[in-house]
Design a protein around this motif. Structure first.
Motif, PDB file in Angstrom:
ATOM      1  N   VAL A 158       0.833  -1.212   0.000  1.00 25.00           N
ATOM      2  CA  VAL A 158       0.000   0.000   0.000  1.00 25.00           C
ATOM      3  C   VAL A 158       0.864   1.259   0.000  1.00 25.00           C
ATOM      4  N   TYR A 159       1.964   1.242   0.762  1.00 25.74           N
ATOM      5  CA  TYR A 159       2.823   2.442   0.821  1.00 25.74           C
ATOM      6  C   TYR A 159       3.449   2.741  -0.534  1.00 25.74           C
ATOM      7  N   LEU A 160       3.719   1.696  -1.316  1.00 20.89           N
ATOM      8  CA  LEU A 160       4.285   1.895  -2.647  1.00 20.89           C
ATOM      9  C   LEU A 160       3.270   2.525  -3.593  1.00 20.89           C
ATOM     10  N   VAL A 161       2.006   2.149  -3.419  1.00 27.20           N
ATOM     11  CA  VAL A 161       0.931   2.740  -4.227  1.00 27.20           C
ATOM     12  C   VAL A 161       0.816   4.228  -3.918  1.00 27.20           C
ATOM     13  N   THR A 162       0.952   4.598  -2.634  1.00 29.94           N
ATOM     14  CA  THR A 162       0.879   6.003  -2.226  1.00 29.94           C
ATOM     15  C   THR A 162       2.014   6.814  -2.847  1.00 29.94           C
ATOM     16  N   ILE A 163       3.215   6.258  -2.827  1.00 27.60           N
ATOM     17  CA  ILE A 163       4.373   6.950  -3.414  1.00 27.60           C
ATOM     18  C   ILE A 163       4.213   7.072  -4.928  1.00 27.60           C
ATOM     19  N   GLN A 164       3.734   6.007  -5.559  1.00 29.62           N
ATOM     20  CA  GLN A 164       3.541   6.044  -7.006  1.00 29.62           C
ATOM     21  C   GLN A 164       2.474   7.070  -7.382  1.00 29.62           C
ATOM     22  N   LYS A 165       1.434   7.180  -6.568  1.00 32.32           N
ATOM     23  CA  LYS A 165       0.364   8.162  -6.819  1.00 32.32           C
ATOM     24  C   LYS A 165       0.940   9.580  -6.786  1.00 32.32           C
ATOM     25  N   LEU A 166       1.824   9.845  -5.836  1.00 32.02           N
ATOM     26  CA  LEU A 166       2.481  11.147  -5.792  1.00 32.02           C
ATOM     27  C   LEU A 166       3.292  11.362  -7.063  1.00 32.02           C
ATOM     28  N   GLY A 167       3.934  10.313  -7.540  1.00 33.17           N
ATOM     29  CA  GLY A 167       4.701  10.409  -8.777  1.00 33.17           C
ATOM     30  C   GLY A 167       3.829  10.818  -9.952  1.00 33.17           C
ATOM     31  N   TYR A 168       2.653  10.207 -10.072  1.00 33.92           N
ATOM     32  CA  TYR A 168       1.721  10.551 -11.143  1.00 33.92           C
ATOM     33  C   TYR A 168       1.309  12.022 -11.046  1.00 33.92           C
ATOM     34  N   ASP A 169       1.010  12.454  -9.825  1.00 34.68           N
ATOM     35  CA  ASP A 169       0.540  13.828  -9.629  1.00 34.68           C
ATOM     36  C   ASP A 169       1.649  14.853  -9.851  1.00 34.68           C
ATOM     37  N   TYR A 170       2.882  14.487  -9.495  1.00 35.13           N
ATOM     38  CA  TYR A 170       3.990  15.427  -9.632  1.00 35.13           C
ATOM     39  C   TYR A 170       4.435  15.555 -11.083  1.00 35.13           C
ATOM     40  N   GLU A 171       4.536  14.453 -11.794  1.00 34.36           N
ATOM     41  CA  GLU A 171       4.990  14.533 -13.189  1.00 34.36           C
ATOM     42  C   GLU A 171       3.971  15.240 -14.079  1.00 34.36           C
ATOM     43  N   SER A 172       2.690  15.137 -13.711  1.00 32.30           N
ATOM     44  CA  SER A 172       1.634  15.744 -14.534  1.00 32.30           C
ATOM     45  C   SER A 172       1.381  17.205 -14.177  1.00 32.30           C
ATOM     46  N   GLY A 173       1.986  17.681 -13.072  1.00 33.82           N
ATOM     47  CA  GLY A 173       1.797  19.071 -12.661  1.00 33.82           C
ATOM     48  C   GLY A 173       0.652  19.279 -11.699  1.00 33.82           C
ATOM     49  N   LYS A 174      -0.035  18.186 -11.339  1.00 34.55           N
ATOM     50  CA  LYS A 174      -1.144  18.308 -10.390  1.00 34.55           C
ATOM     51  C   LYS A 174      -0.621  18.712  -9.013  1.00 34.55           C
ATOM     52  N   VAL A 175       0.553  18.200  -8.660  1.00 34.00           N
ATOM     53  CA  VAL A 175       1.256  18.599  -7.436  1.00 34.00           C
ATOM     54  C   VAL A 175       2.478  19.396  -7.859  1.00 34.00           C
ATOM     55  N   THR A 176       2.609  20.620  -7.329  1.00 31.23           N
ATOM     56  CA  THR A 176       3.751  21.469  -7.677  1.00 31.23           C
ATOM     57  C   THR A 176       4.724  21.652  -6.514  1.00 31.23           C
ATOM     58  N   ASP A 177       4.221  21.486  -5.295  1.00 30.98           N
ATOM     59  CA  ASP A 177       5.064  21.608  -4.094  1.00 30.98           C
ATOM     60  C   ASP A 177       5.484  20.204  -3.672  1.00 30.98           C
ATOM     61  N   LEU A 178       6.673  19.776  -4.100  1.00 27.32           N
ATOM     62  CA  LEU A 178       7.120  18.413  -3.835  1.00 27.32           C
ATOM     63  C   LEU A 178       7.281  18.149  -2.343  1.00 27.32           C
ATOM     64  N   LYS A 179       7.822  19.120  -1.619  1.00 27.67           N
ATOM     65  CA  LYS A 179       8.036  18.940  -0.171  1.00 27.67           C
ATOM     66  C   LYS A 179       6.709  18.668   0.531  1.00 27.67           C
ATOM     67  N   ALA A 180       5.706  19.459   0.202  1.00 29.08           N
ATOM     68  CA  ALA A 180       4.384  19.263   0.811  1.00 29.08           C
ATOM     69  C   ALA A 180       3.791  17.923   0.380  1.00 29.08           C
ATOM     70  N   GLY A 181       4.030  17.557  -0.880  1.00 24.04           N
ATOM     71  CA  GLY A 181       3.521  16.286  -1.390  1.00 24.04           C
ATOM     72  C   GLY A 181       4.134  15.100  -0.667  1.00 24.04           C
ATOM     73  N   LEU A 182       5.418  15.184  -0.405  1.00 19.95           N
ATOM     74  CA  LEU A 182       6.111  14.111   0.308  1.00 19.95           C
ATOM     75  C   LEU A 182       5.626  14.007   1.745  1.00 19.95           C
ATOM     76  N   GLU A 183       5.396  15.155   2.390  1.00 18.93           N
ATOM     77  CA  GLU A 183       4.908  15.151   3.770  1.00 18.93           C
ATOM     78  C   GLU A 183       3.499  14.563   3.849  1.00 18.93           C
ATOM     79  N   LYS A 184       2.670  14.904   2.875  1.00 23.80           N
ATOM     80  CA  LYS A 184       1.310  14.366   2.825  1.00 23.80           C
ATOM     81  C   LYS A 184       1.343  12.852   2.594  1.00 23.80           C
ATOM     82  N   ALA A 185       2.231  12.407   1.714  1.00 21.49           N
ATOM     83  CA  ALA A 185       2.360  10.970   1.429  1.00 21.49           C
ATOM     84  C   ALA A 185       2.826  10.217   2.668  1.00 21.49           C
ATOM     85  N   ALA A 186       3.783  10.801   3.402  1.00 24.68           N
ATOM     86  CA  ALA A 186       4.292  10.159   4.612  1.00 24.68           C
ATOM     87  C   ALA A 186       3.190   9.982   5.650  1.00 24.68           C
TER      88      ALA A 186
END
Length: 447
Positions: A408-436
């Motif tokens: 499940v944790y890998l799915v969460t990290i991969q989801k962040l990857g999808y959102d970051y590469e597509s521009g849906k997430v622009t603040d990587l630091k905040a995205g990583l904290e939310k994923a954690a």
């Protein structure tokens, strides 16, 4: 499609369905489920596996035949093409037809298998047999078959990930050797990219995370990150290697044309498991993939020479070039089995007998899962396949750590990857904290 490649395609999806399997046997222990059976007596056990192709099923039957020859009193009923759901149903139903030995393609669920008691701890069996798993199996394989000191599974052949490259395209681009570092990889990907109108006639590499095996799990392994801290909390927001991995991939996406342009190109490419895979056709010049891709690519009869090399590493880890991501098939003994000692004899033979492992590897075309088998002169393979044997043997090669709720944790990290590469997430630091936080919440709820 081989069983191993099929496993890779469905592994994360299977995490959800296998949640049922782990509850089917929860609370059972080896003492309550009859591990006092006498393995020297005449007996019959059931072995369930997921391989489906005729050649693979024959290989499994040959493997079992070798076992029965050395253990004439133990007869094995082999049941192939078993999905995780079917295994789950059988363990719930119990009875004489339920499996005594199970092989699974889903290494991400070892944490579930072990923590729930679905499979028995094999440490006592190894100790009684005088076998040291630490010196028997490659480091990464040894790690992904246990959780929190409980070795409830054992490796049964493996997968190693490397870099496939189009040698003809390399020569045309003036590239003399495969990239060893991430900066070389990015530079080569740009050199190998040939634009055609608003698209490409050749792409250096497909860096989008939906691009088949180019996942966060596989790419980040080259960084050797620490997924969890000593207390078991998610480390994705604290270990800078995760931010480094996301940043590198996003920069590569942008430099090769941007997410939308790449996705448009990808949508017109062939299927990952068919002969029209874009690496086979020359539409993509480099491909991150497992050892099975070599045979599939050769079967497609490409119009170029195929090169194989280890995956490149971050520039500051150049001295670790040669490592890669490792996963594979696992075998275990369900805690519901009444014939665990006889089942162990089969598990021990299939996973630690050097000749048995080598013969099975030769037949299935996957990486051997013991250090002795990896060095065996009886291995038969294309010279390029040795790259994967070396990756599997490399002590710096990585796997994904086991978790109580599987992948499940890998799915969460991969989801962040999808959102970051597509521009849906622009603040990587905040995205990583939310994923954690999400990972920690999911794990807490699973306990």
């Amino acid at each position: 499609m081989s069983g191993m490649s099929k496993r890779v395609a469905v592994a994360l999806a299977a995490s959800a369905s296998l949640a049922l399997l782990t509850t089917a046997c929860t609370g059972q222990s080896s003492s309550s489920s009859g591990s006092s059976d006498d393995a020297s007596k005449e007996t019959t056990i059931n072995f369930w596996h997921g391989w489906s192709a005729p050649s693979e099923q024959k290989a499994v039957k040959d493997l079992v035949a070798g076992f029965e020859k050395t253990h004439p009193n133990i007869h094995v009923n082999v049941v192939g093409n078993m999905t995780d759901d079917k295994v789950n149903q059988a363990l719930r139903a119990g009875g004489d037809k339920a499996p005594d030995v199970v092989s699974s393609f889903t290494t991400n669920n070892v944490g579930k298998f072990c923590s729930s008691g679905a499979f028995v701890d094999l440490n006592p069996f190894f100790k009684k047999a005088g076998i040291d798993p630490d010196t028997t199996f490659p480091k990464a394989m040894n790690e992904y078959t246990q959780y929190d000191g409980d070795r409830c599974t054992v490796p049964l052949l493996g997968d190693a990930y490397g870099l496939y490259y189009n040698k003809t395209a390399f020569e045309k681009a003036g590239i003399k050797s495969p990239p060893k570092t991430w900066s070389e990889f990015a530079a080569d990907a740009k050199k190998l990219t040939i634009k055609k109108g608003d698209s490409f006639s050749q792409l250096g590499v497909m860096p989008n995370y939906h691009g088949w095996e180019f996942t966060t799990e596989h790419v980040f392994a080259q960084l050797s990150p620490t997924y969890f801290d000593a207390s078991g909390k998610s480390n994705v927001a604290k270990d800078p290697k995760f931010a480094e991995g996301f940043t590198f991939q996003k920069k590569l996406v942008d430099e090769l044309g941007g997410y939308k342009k790449l996705e448009k190109y990808r949508s017109g490419l062939g299927d990952e498991w068919g002969p029209k895979h874009p690496f086979h056709t020359g539409q993509v010049a480099m491909q991150l993939d497992g050892e099975w891709r070599l045979g599939m690519a050769m079967d497609a009869k490409p119009k170029f020479e195929i090169g194989v090399a280890p995956l490149p590493v971050p520039d500051d880890q150049a001295d670790q070039y040669g490592k890669g991501y490792i996963t594979g098939t696992i075998a275990g003994i369900p805690s519901t089995s009444k014939k665990q000692n006889a089942a162990w004899e089969l598990v021990k033979y299939m996973t630690t007998n050097t000749d048995a492992v080598v013969n099975f590897s030769n037949a299935i075309h996957n990486v051997p899962s013991t250090l002795a088998a990896l060095k065996s002169p009886k291995l038969k393979y294309d010279p390029r396949f040795k790259t994967f044997l070396d990756i599997a043997s490399n002590p710096n090669s990585q796997t994904s750590p086991a978790s109580v709720n599987g992948g499940v944790y890998l799915v969460t990290i991969q989801k962040l990857g999808y959102d970051y590469e597509s521009g849906k997430v622009t603040d990587l630091k905040a995205g990583l904290e939310k994923a954690a936080k999400q990972i920690d919440t999911d794990i807490a709820q699973a306990k």
